[in-house]
Design an enzyme around this catalytic site. Structure first.
Site, mmCIF file in Angstrom:
data_model
loop_
_atom_site.group_PDB
_atom_site.id
_atom_site.type_symbol
_atom_site.label_atom_id
_atom_site.label_comp_id
_atom_site.label_asym_id
_atom_site.label_seq_id
_atom_site.Cartn_x
_atom_site.Cartn_y
_atom_site.Cartn_z
ATOM 1 N N LYS A 126 0.578 -14.889 -9.012
ATOM 2 C CA LYS A 126 0.350 -15.978 -9.968
ATOM 3 C C LYS A 126 1.450 -17.029 -9.857
ATOM 4 O O LYS A 126 2.618 -16.689 -9.688
ATOM 5 C CB LYS A 126 0.301 -15.419 -11.401
ATOM 6 C CG LYS A 126 -0.873 -14.468 -11.623
ATOM 7 C CD LYS A 126 -0.865 -13.908 -13.039
ATOM 8 C CE LYS A 126 -2.027 -12.945 -13.260
ATOM 9 N NZ LYS A 126 -1.926 -12.244 -14.553
ATOM 10 N N HIS A 163 -2.209 -9.508 -26.253
ATOM 11 C CA HIS A 163 -0.883 -8.946 -25.937
ATOM 12 C C HIS A 163 -0.171 -8.492 -27.218
ATOM 13 O O HIS A 163 0.401 -7.408 -27.263
ATOM 14 C CB HIS A 163 0.003 -10.010 -25.273
ATOM 15 C CG HIS A 163 -0.403 -10.420 -23.891
ATOM 16 N ND1 HIS A 163 -0.497 -11.738 -23.502
ATOM 17 C CD2 HIS A 163 -0.739 -9.686 -22.795
ATOM 18 C CE1 HIS A 163 -0.848 -11.795 -22.237
ATOM 19 N NE2 HIS A 163 -1.009 -10.565 -21.781
ATOM 20 N N ARG A 207 -8.610 -3.761 -20.645
ATOM 21 C CA ARG A 207 -9.752 -4.438 -21.271
ATOM 22 C C ARG A 207 -11.087 -3.876 -20.798
ATOM 23 O O ARG A 207 -12.046 -3.816 -21.553
ATOM 24 C CB ARG A 207 -9.717 -5.941 -20.969
ATOM 25 C CG ARG A 207 -8.621 -6.682 -21.710
ATOM 26 C CD ARG A 207 -8.428 -8.058 -21.157
ATOM 27 N NE ARG A 207 -7.974 -7.982 -19.774
ATOM 28 C CZ ARG A 207 -7.455 -8.988 -19.089
ATOM 29 N NH1 ARG A 207 -7.354 -10.179 -19.640
ATOM 30 N NH2 ARG A 207 -7.049 -8.838 -17.845
ATOM 31 N N SER A 215 -4.697 -14.696 -20.407
ATOM 32 C CA SER A 215 -3.833 -15.887 -20.371
ATOM 33 C C SER A 215 -4.445 -16.954 -19.474
ATOM 34 O O SER A 215 -4.387 -18.149 -19.786
ATOM 35 C CB SER A 215 -2.441 -15.519 -19.847
ATOM 36 O OG SER A 215 -1.832 -14.573 -20.686
HETATM 37 O O1 PNS Z 1 0.446 -9.964 -16.905
HETATM 38 P P1 PNS Z 1 0.272 -9.540 -15.473
HETATM 39 O O2 PNS Z 1 0.345 -10.723 -14.545
HETATM 40 O O3 PNS Z 1 -0.974 -8.726 -15.264
HETATM 41 O O4 PNS Z 1 1.530 -8.584 -15.150
HETATM 42 C C1 PNS Z 1 1.702 -8.062 -13.840
HETATM 43 C C2 PNS Z 1 3.153 -7.625 -13.638
HETATM 44 C C3 PNS Z 1 4.102 -8.811 -13.867
HETATM 45 C C4 PNS Z 1 3.495 -6.508 -14.621
HETATM 46 C C5 PNS Z 1 3.281 -7.092 -12.178
HETATM 47 O O5 PNS Z 1 2.902 -8.103 -11.273
HETATM 48 C C6 PNS Z 1 4.690 -6.608 -11.851
HETATM 49 O O6 PNS Z 1 5.055 -5.498 -12.214
HETATM 50 N N1 PNS Z 1 5.478 -7.475 -11.143
HETATM 51 C C7 PNS Z 1 6.841 -7.150 -10.739
HETATM 52 C C8 PNS Z 1 6.859 -6.654 -9.289
HETATM 53 C C9 PNS Z 1 6.410 -5.203 -9.255
HETATM 54 O O7 PNS Z 1 7.109 -4.301 -9.671
HETATM 55 N N2 PNS Z 1 5.174 -4.995 -8.785
HETATM 56 C C10 PNS Z 1 4.537 -3.702 -8.818
HETATM 57 C C11 PNS Z 1 4.158 -3.292 -7.433
HETATM 58 S S1 PNS Z 1 3.059 -1.971 -7.548
#
Ligand code: PNS
Length: 159
Positions: free
Chosen positions: A42, A18, A91, A129
């Protein structure tokens, strides 16, 4: 006009992979906001507020990087801040498929929303993570995967 990019994620915890993406994004955009968001898929290990403090500490040497928490959808954060792009690290092809779908959905939610994919450096391509949490839960050394500046702060949460 300053170009702000948002680097969203769970950051549970922030890894060296990150941090590399943040440093590279900071070289591409005027400002970078590292945004801690909820991933509904998660559960979460490190408290939300603590993740934010850890990011701030790890990024303290990067003057154009700020950190924020957002309890909502990414598209709404982009709209609220006027950010010009979302940055995500890629990745492998599995990441690409997932992230490409998310980029398209986010664009449906906010027409014009651009997602910029940065390829993860090969030496960080196997780090996540969730893997860090799993390895640490068995008491093994994860120091190579975490930014040195926050290592001692993170480890107690992963025991
Ligand atoms: O580190 P991660 O868990 O891969 O990040 C994913 C994250 C937090 C960026 C994603 O789940 C997110 O944007 N969550 C907020 C809700 C949202 O806007 N979801 C997108 C729907 S397409």
């Amino acid at each position: 006009m300053k170009h702000l990019a948002i680097f969203p994620g769970s950051f549970d915890p922030l890894t060296v992979g990150h941090l590399d993406i943040i440093q590279r994004a900071a070289g591409l955009f005027d400002e970078v906001m590292v945004a801690v968001l909820h991933n509904p898929a998660k559960k979460g290990t490190i408290p939300f507020d603590e993740r934010l403090l850890l990011i701030r500490k790890a990024c303290s040497g990067l003057p154009n990087v700020q950190a924020a928490a957002w309890d909502g959808m990414l598209a709404d954060l982009v709209k609220t801040t006027g950010a010009c792009a979302v940055v995500r690290g890629i990745r492998d092809m599995r990441d690409f498929d997932t992230e490409n779908a998310m980029a398209c959905l986010n664009r449906d939610l906010l027409p014009g929303l651009e997602t910029v994919f940065l390829p993860t450096l090969p030496q960080y391509g196997h780090i996540s993570s969730s893997a860090v949490r799993e390895i640490a839960s068995f008491g093994k050394d994860v120091s190579a995967y975490l930014p040195e500046s926050i290592l001692n702060d993170v480890l107690p949460y992963l025991k």
